[in-house]
Scaffold this motif. Structure first.
Motif, PDB file in Angstrom:
ATOM      1  N   ALA A 151       0.773  -1.224  -0.253  1.00 10.37           N
ATOM      2  CA  ALA A 151      -0.028   0.137  -0.184  1.00 10.37           C
ATOM      3  C   ALA A 151       0.649   1.101   0.380  1.00 10.37           C
ATOM      4  N   ALA A 201       2.854   2.017  -2.036  1.00  3.95           N
ATOM      5  CA  ALA A 201       2.680   2.599  -3.523  1.00  3.95           C
ATOM      6  C   ALA A 201       1.489   3.638  -3.612  1.00  3.95           C
ATOM      7  N   LEU A 202       0.608   3.752  -2.732  1.00  8.35           N
ATOM      8  CA  LEU A 202      -0.481   4.423  -3.051  1.00  8.35           C
ATOM      9  C   LEU A 202      -0.091   5.909  -2.568  1.00  8.35           C
ATOM     10  N   ASN A 244       1.249   7.457  -5.757  1.00  9.16           N
ATOM     11  CA  ASN A 244       0.473   7.558  -6.668  1.00  9.16           C
ATOM     12  C   ASN A 244       0.907   6.469  -8.152  1.00  9.16           C
ATOM     13  N   VAL A 245       1.277   5.476  -7.540  1.00  7.27           N
ATOM     14  CA  VAL A 245       1.678   4.454  -8.689  1.00  7.27           C
ATOM     15  C   VAL A 245       0.901   3.292  -8.269  1.00  7.27           C
ATOM     16  N   PRO A 246       0.793   2.264  -9.298  1.00  2.88           N
ATOM     17  CA  PRO A 246      -0.139   1.159  -8.887  1.00  2.88           C
ATOM     18  C   PRO A 246       0.178   0.402  -7.827  1.00  2.88           C
ATOM     19  N   PHE A 247      -0.694   0.022  -7.009  1.00  6.10           N
ATOM     20  CA  PHE A 247      -0.749  -0.808  -5.931  1.00  6.10           C
ATOM     21  C   PHE A 247       0.330  -1.880  -6.081  1.00  6.10           C
ATOM     22  N   THR A 304       3.580  -1.502  -6.415  1.00  7.61           N
ATOM     23  CA  THR A 304       4.833  -1.467  -7.357  1.00  7.61           C
ATOM     24  C   THR A 304       5.898  -1.358  -6.086  1.00  7.61           C
TER      25      THR A 304
END
Lengths: 140, 493
Positions: A84, A86-87, A90-93, A95
């Protein structure tokens, strides 16, 4: 008459550390060689099970005062938290990120956030295995 | 925020983990689960509006491009189901707070419910066939715990059957996925669809289609794979039963809808006719069970099977109208079944029995509860202004247009049996001479009635506002009838 397990207990004490070292080695080898969180966690719990065989549940609980169900929760937090994270960027979950660092003693090392995810897996596997074994062992 | 898609899965997952730590504090657990499920509901409504405005949403997890990583896909159908699921779970959690008992609540009850929500929302959202399997397992593992939690004798006996059936069906699922992978060489659903369209579904793929039908039929209780359901669902307490009855079988139906409209639509003469025949027999078997019993739980449980049959019949026609009807009906059915189970749960609480012959006269003391129950019954049977009507109407009309007269007639007649079976509960339970029930005054009837009433209100609004829902349902239908919309959104060509 109580049998004397002095040989079993002495050997277990030594072998325990060897197994733990091997499990940590397997855990860190996971990215480039066979190994990883699952097998590492299984082997660590194997080492604790060896102690359970040589001693009894109370003695081992004194040595490792861990609530294994909480350990499952902590492991899950590691895994979900890393994914999470990654959130925030603002990159996909899920990552992950990695980079190379110069560490003292180890030299140039690549550090990868996937290791944190794997730590989660490692802790959950230990938690689950030990919960199962202890619950079965304690129930009359 | 590109990660909006994951929130209906991530919020309950995170809550479940936190709930593990606070297992001793029951009051805090209740508050946290209600608040976070509200959050899940809000997130899914926001996502619903985004899908409504911008079309099918997809998210490539780990930033790997579409066929190589796991993709989450939210088209209108999935997000509608996710929203409904979150709403039902919220109501069931509120209901549980006063009915499930502290003993169970201290044993990770709320955490497991959140994990169930993770599984169901994930299964609706995923765009990868193996990931679907994983979410199925998340859902099933949680349901294993829920079916056995409390450890009464009947629960232990039925959980063995339930687990056995589901393990076998999961094994067949893995085998089916393995066959599919060996033929098309990919697991991403959009990519699988594209590859199958290239080879035009040779016989081996029809075999895989039937294997998938067996798997999802076992999960979704289609004849002849439904025999485990009446016994297993009878065992757990009512709030758990409400979750199972409204969510679990519908995931099976959703999977059939997805695979049969996205993958296996090239040889409909065999696969879809087979599904149609099974659906008709499912409806008949459900009707027989629904009118045979004098036990309120059993009656509603057999009504689940009837609804699954109707839905499967709608899928088997695979015309635009039948799919639209099926989507209308599946959402209605999830809401109304949850409401109905919660209502009969209140009846059982008051009377202390589930035997209809020992009830009577409840309307004297609980008029509001009684009439709202009647409203739910009419909604279930599909009386015109209520929510059961538009879906069934479209399914029947599509059936008549396609010349499937037997199926259309069965669906129509089944409504009669459904109405008879639930009105039997109403007439025997609420009318007749009032009886004395020891301990009824201590039951929190109005507290329990509130969440059920919310669901009934939603279903009435859904039925009366069918005109407003129509464009939304149509948007869901488009992505199902034209697989290219789905494929383009995922593979971005």
């Amino acid at each position: 008459m109580r049998t004397n397990d002095v040989i079993l207990q002495t050997v277990s004490k030594i072998v325990f550390f060897i197994i733990i070292l091997f499990s940590i080695h397997l855990f860190f080898a996971g990215h480039y060689n066979p190994g990883g969180g699952f097998i590492g966690g299984l082997l660590t719990s194997g080492a604790i099970v060896l102690l359970l065989l040589a001693y009894d549940i109370k003695t081992v609980a004194k040595g490792f005062p861990i609530n294994y169900i909480t350990l499952i929760g902590i492991g899950l937090l590691f895994a979900v938290g890393t994914s999470a994270g990654a959130l925030l960027f603002n990159v996909p979950f899920l990552t992950h990120a990695y980079d190379y660092f110069y560490l003292p003693l180890l030299g140039k090392t690549s550090l990868h956030t996937a290791v944190l995810f794997d730590t989660g897996v490692y802790l959950v596997v230990i938690g689950v295995t030990m919960t199962i074994i202890q619950t079965i062992g304690e129930s009359e | 925020m590109i990660n909006l898609l994951i929130l209906p899965i991530l919020i309950p997952l995170f809550t479940a983990i936190v709930l593990i730590f606070m297992v001793k504090y029951v009051a805090a657990q209740r508050v946290l689960s209600v608040v976070s499920t509200l959050g899940t509901l809000t997130a899914s409504i926001v996502l619903l509006m985004k899908v409504r405005a911008d079309g099918v949403q997809s998210l490539n997890l780990s930033s790997w491009d579409a066929p190589f990583g796991i993709t989450l896909v939210s088209d209108m159908l999935s997000i509608l189901l996710v929203t409904t699921t979150s709403l039902i779970t919220l109501c069931v959690i509120i209901y549980s707070a006063r009915s499930i008992g502290v003993e169970r609540e201290r044993f990770y009850y709320y955490a497991v419910i959140q994990f169930l929500l993770v599984g169901v929302n994930g299964a609706f959202t995923t765009g990868d066939i193996f990931n679907l399997f994983v979410f199925f397992e998340v859902m099933l593992m949680s349901s294993y715990v829920l079916i056995v939690i409390g450890g009464t004798k009947i629960q232990l006996r039925e959980s063995i059957k339930y687990i056995l059936v589901n393990i076998i069906s999961s094994a067949i699922f893995v085998i089916a996925v393995a066959y599919l992978y060996s033929i098309v060489g990919t697991l991403n659903m959009a990519h699988v669809s594209e590859r199958i369209a290239e080879v035009g579904q040779p016989p081996i793929l029809t075999v895989v289609a039937v294997l998938f039908l067996i798997v999802f039929g076992l999960k979704g209780a289609i004849f002849p794979m439904y025999s485990w359901l009446p016994g297993s669902y009878y065992a757990p307490p009512v709030p758990i039963l409400a979750l199972f009855g409204s969510l679990l079988t519908k995931v099976g139906v959703y999977s059939i809808m997805r695979t049969y409209s996205l993958f296996f639509y090239h040889d409909q003469a065999f696969t879809h006719d087979l599904l149609g025949i099974l659906a008709i027999i499912t409806i008949i078997a459900g009707c027989i069970g629904a009118i045979a019993y004098w036990d309120v739980k059993k009656i509603i449980i057999y009504n689940i099977i009837i609804a699954v049959g109707v839905l499967a019949f709608g899928v088997s026609l695979l015309t635009e109208e039948s799919i639209r009807g099926t989507i209308f009906y599946i959402i209605h059915d999830m809401i109304i079944k949850a409401a109905l189970f919660l209502m009969i749960g209140i009846m059982i609480k008051i009377t202390g029995t589930s035997n209809l012959r020992q009830m009577g006269g409840l309307i004297k003391k609980y008029p509001l509860f009684g009439w709202s129950f009647l409203l739910t019954c009419f909604g279930l049977a599909g009386i015109p202004p209520l929510s059961g009507f538009p879906g069934k109407l479209m399914i029947v009309r599509a059936g008549l247009e396609e010349g499937a007269y037997v199926g259309a007639l069965t669906v129509l007649l089944s409504s009669l049996f459904v109405l008879y079976s639930v009105i039997k509960i109403f007439m025997n339970g609420f009318w007749k001479a009032p009886k004395d029930y020891p301990g009824e005054d201590q039951q929190p009837v109005w507290f329990l009635w509130a969440p059920a009433a919310i669901l009934v209100a939603v279903s009435v609004v859904y039925g009366v506002g069918a005109e407003t829902m129509y464009p939304i349902i149509s948007q869901a239908t488009d992505a199902l009838v034209n697989p290219t919309i789905y494929i383009d959104a995922v593979l971005k060509e």
